[in-house]
Design an enzyme around this catalytic site. Structure first.
Site, PDB file in Angstrom:
ATOM      1  N   HIS A 132       0.793  -1.224   0.000  1.00 35.59           N
ATOM      2  CA  HIS A 132       0.000   0.000   0.000  1.00 35.59           C
ATOM      3  C   HIS A 132       0.828   1.278   0.000  1.00 35.59           C
ATOM      4  O   HIS A 132       0.265   2.371  -0.186  1.00 35.59           O
ATOM      5  CB  HIS A 132      -0.990   0.003   1.160  1.00 35.59           C
ATOM      6  CG  HIS A 132      -2.339   0.535   0.775  1.00 35.59           C
ATOM      7  ND1 HIS A 132      -3.498   0.245   1.458  1.00 35.59           N
ATOM      8  CD2 HIS A 132      -2.728   1.353  -0.243  1.00 35.59           C
ATOM      9  CE1 HIS A 132      -4.526   0.843   0.894  1.00 35.59           C
ATOM     10  NE2 HIS A 132      -4.081   1.534  -0.139  1.00 35.59           N
TER      11      HIS A 132
ATOM     12  N   ASP B  88      -9.964  -0.366   3.500  1.00 32.65           N
ATOM     13  CA  ASP B  88      -8.798  -0.933   4.174  1.00 32.65           C
ATOM     14  C   ASP B  88      -9.151  -1.239   5.617  1.00 32.65           C
ATOM     15  O   ASP B  88      -9.964  -0.523   6.227  1.00 32.65           O
ATOM     16  CB  ASP B  88      -7.653   0.092   4.115  1.00 32.65           C
ATOM     17  CG  ASP B  88      -6.271  -0.487   4.391  1.00 32.65           C
ATOM     18  OD1 ASP B  88      -6.177  -1.494   5.111  1.00 32.65           O
ATOM     19  OD2 ASP B  88      -5.288   0.090   3.907  1.00 32.65           O
TER      20      ASP B  88
ATOM     21  N   HIS C 132      -6.910  -0.859   7.804  1.00 36.25           N
ATOM     22  CA  HIS C 132      -6.030   0.081   8.486  1.00 36.25           C
ATOM     23  C   HIS C 132      -6.195   1.482   7.908  1.00 36.25           C
ATOM     24  O   HIS C 132      -6.524   1.637   6.725  1.00 36.25           O
ATOM     25  CB  HIS C 132      -4.569  -0.358   8.327  1.00 36.25           C
ATOM     26  CG  HIS C 132      -4.319  -1.785   8.677  1.00 36.25           C
ATOM     27  ND1 HIS C 132      -4.438  -2.817   7.757  1.00 36.25           N
ATOM     28  CD2 HIS C 132      -3.972  -2.369   9.856  1.00 36.25           C
ATOM     29  CE1 HIS C 132      -4.179  -3.972   8.356  1.00 36.25           C
ATOM     30  NE2 HIS C 132      -3.889  -3.729   9.629  1.00 36.25           N
TER      31      HIS C 132
ATOM     32  N   ASP D  37      -3.652   3.700   7.749  1.00 44.35           N
ATOM     33  CA  ASP D  37      -2.387   4.086   7.096  1.00 44.35           C
ATOM     34  C   ASP D  37      -2.131   5.583   7.240  1.00 44.35           C
ATOM     35  O   ASP D  37      -1.694   6.261   6.318  1.00 44.35           O
ATOM     36  CB  ASP D  37      -2.393   3.670   5.616  1.00 44.35           C
ATOM     37  CG  ASP D  37      -2.410   2.157   5.445  1.00 44.35           C
ATOM     38  OD1 ASP D  37      -2.114   1.450   6.422  1.00 44.35           O
ATOM     39  OD2 ASP D  37      -2.732   1.677   4.348  1.00 44.35           O
TER      40      ASP D  37
ATOM     41  N   HIS E 256       4.197   1.149   4.430  1.00 40.43           N
ATOM     42  CA  HIS E 256       2.849   0.934   3.877  1.00 40.43           C
ATOM     43  C   HIS E 256       1.775   1.407   4.850  1.00 40.43           C
ATOM     44  O   HIS E 256       0.602   1.449   4.497  1.00 40.43           O
ATOM     45  CB  HIS E 256       2.631  -0.526   3.452  1.00 40.43           C
ATOM     46  CG  HIS E 256       2.523  -1.519   4.568  1.00 40.43           C
ATOM     47  ND1 HIS E 256       2.048  -2.799   4.383  1.00 40.43           N
ATOM     48  CD2 HIS E 256       2.836  -1.452   5.882  1.00 40.43           C
ATOM     49  CE1 HIS E 256       2.065  -3.475   5.518  1.00 40.43           C
ATOM     50  NE2 HIS E 256       2.547  -2.675   6.449  1.00 40.43           N
TER      51      HIS E 256
ATOM     52  N   ASP F  58      -7.546  -2.274  -0.654  1.00 39.00           N
ATOM     53  CA  ASP F  58      -6.575  -3.160  -0.020  1.00 39.00           C
ATOM     54  C   ASP F  58      -7.220  -4.536   0.147  1.00 39.00           C
ATOM     55  O   ASP F  58      -8.394  -4.635   0.535  1.00 39.00           O
ATOM     56  CB  ASP F  58      -6.185  -2.566   1.334  1.00 39.00           C
ATOM     57  CG  ASP F  58      -5.006  -3.264   2.005  1.00 39.00           C
ATOM     58  OD1 ASP F  58      -5.023  -4.503   2.094  1.00 39.00           O
ATOM     59  OD2 ASP F  58      -4.092  -2.560   2.460  1.00 39.00           O
TER      60      ASP F  58
ATOM     61  N   ASP G 294      -6.912  -6.490   2.495  1.00 41.40           N
ATOM     62  CA  ASP G 294      -7.382  -6.730   3.856  1.00 41.40           C
ATOM     63  C   ASP G 294      -8.632  -5.933   4.222  1.00 41.40           C
ATOM     64  O   ASP G 294      -9.111  -6.017   5.355  1.00 41.40           O
ATOM     65  CB  ASP G 294      -6.266  -6.555   4.888  1.00 41.40           C
ATOM     66  CG  ASP G 294      -5.805  -5.114   5.083  1.00 41.40           C
ATOM     67  OD1 ASP G 294      -6.571  -4.178   4.818  1.00 41.40           O
ATOM     68  OD2 ASP G 294      -4.652  -4.929   5.532  1.00 41.40           O
TER      69      ASP G 294
ATOM     70  N   GLU H  73      -1.749  -4.823  -1.909  1.00 44.78           N
ATOM     71  CA  GLU H  73      -1.420  -5.751  -0.820  1.00 44.78           C
ATOM     72  C   GLU H  73      -1.707  -7.215  -1.151  1.00 44.78           C
ATOM     73  O   GLU H  73      -1.742  -8.058  -0.257  1.00 44.78           O
ATOM     74  CB  GLU H  73      -2.122  -5.355   0.487  1.00 44.78           C
ATOM     75  CG  GLU H  73      -1.604  -4.064   1.105  1.00 44.78           C
ATOM     76  CD  GLU H  73      -0.218  -4.167   1.733  1.00 44.78           C
ATOM     77  OE1 GLU H  73       0.310  -5.304   1.843  1.00 44.78           O
ATOM     78  OE2 GLU H  73       0.350  -3.117   2.110  1.00 44.78           O
TER      79      GLU H  73
END
Length: 307
Positions: free
Chosen positions: A98, A125, A127, A129, A142, A227, A229, A272
């Protein structure tokens, strides 16, 4: 309105974290039939191949930061191609981890500024980030691209962000793993943030529709950063940052179908994907299917999968 030309840009970035494997992502998307899926939907597909990082020898401000110079090099090369590709069609950045979004969003936001249009970002995502190089404990870059392209300090040596994306133009959906430092910074920002508890309670369509309405009202350009995830690892295991409790396959398709319905998406990250962790290519195929949904594939068009 979504362009009828899709520009595939391979960005085999593997510098944003220590666990290797994302460098295989772009070719996994190609093998899973991304170009063929888009062509079947009536798009012209131009594949620009895989990029390489620009040479860079900048010293990291902190010893904990992993692959600092290489990530700067990737940001330089990706942003240059991203800006030019916007005038050719709809760029799709095939990752790669990412940290590539530091370059993709930098480039597309430069183009948006040249058109006197605001840049918006939909961040799908687990996360946020939103770390800076100083706040991250892991040193993995990332976890920093949103902080970078929104203009937070601490990225000395990276390309200058002349047109930071305003935090009120950023919408994060699917959050379920946010560090304390990121949480504090997010609460002080105007980022629209929607965690999985909110999605469980109210559904995924409501916050997305509200954000897309803001994009439409502002005549903005919309970059979507997807992403792996974002999805629950039950559906998408090929990622090194698995967090249980993510979006279902159906919820993810709804997001992408809504993006097509609104016709606002102007660029897309697929990031990712670590094929080394996949199961018979199922994650790569799902990500390809999601990209196709964002560009017009309907429920009745979908093929039955046999793994």
């Amino acid at each position: 309105m979504t362009s009828k030309t899709c520009i595939l840009i391979g960005a085999p970035v593997d510098s944003g974290k220590r666990r290797r494997g994302c460098l295989m992502g772009p070719d996994a998307y190609r093998t899973a039939g991304l170009a063929e899926s888009l062509t079947s939907l009536g798009y012209q597909v131009i594949d620009k191949g895989n990029l390489a990082p620009a040479p860079n020898a900048t010293t990291a401000p902190d010893d904990k930061c992993h692959a600092w110079a290489e990530t700067i090099g990737w940001t330089q090369s990706i942003s240059a191609v991203a800006e030019s590709a916007m005038s050719e069609g709809l760029p799709i950045f095939l990752g790669g981890d990412h940290s590539l979004a530091a370059g993709s969003v930098l480039g597309v936001s430069r183009y948006a500024a040249s058109q006197n249009r605001p840049q918006f970002v939909l961040w799908l995502d687990a996360h946020s980030d939103f770390h800076t190089p100083q706040s991250t404990d892991s040193g993995n870059l990332h976890g920093t691209p949103v902080a970078y392209f929104s203009g937070r300090a601490g990225f000395g040596g990276f390309p200058k962000v002349a047109q930071p994306v305003p935090t009120e133009n950023i919408c994060m959906i699917g959050l379920r793993s946010v560090d304390h430092a990121e949480r504090a910074a997010l609460l002080e920002s105007n980022v629209h943030k929607h965690d999985m508890r909110e999605i469980d309670e109210t559904g995924i369509a409501r916050p997305l529709a509200a954000f897309l309405d803001r994009v439409a009202q502002a005549n903005g350009l919309l970059h979507v950063s997807l992403d792996v995830d974002f999805l629950d690892p039950m559906f998408a295991p090929a990622v090194g940052t698995t967090v249980p409790g993510g979006a279902t396959e159906r919820e993810a398709h709804l997001v992408m179908e809504m993006l097509h319905d609104w016709g606002l998406m102007s660029s897309l990250d697929l990031v990712e994907l670590n094929p080394f962790l996949d199961e018979r290519g199922r994650t790569a195929k799902l990500m390809v299917d999601l990209a196709a949904s964002s560009l017009g594939r309907r429920i009745f068009d979908r093929v039955t999968r046999s793994y």
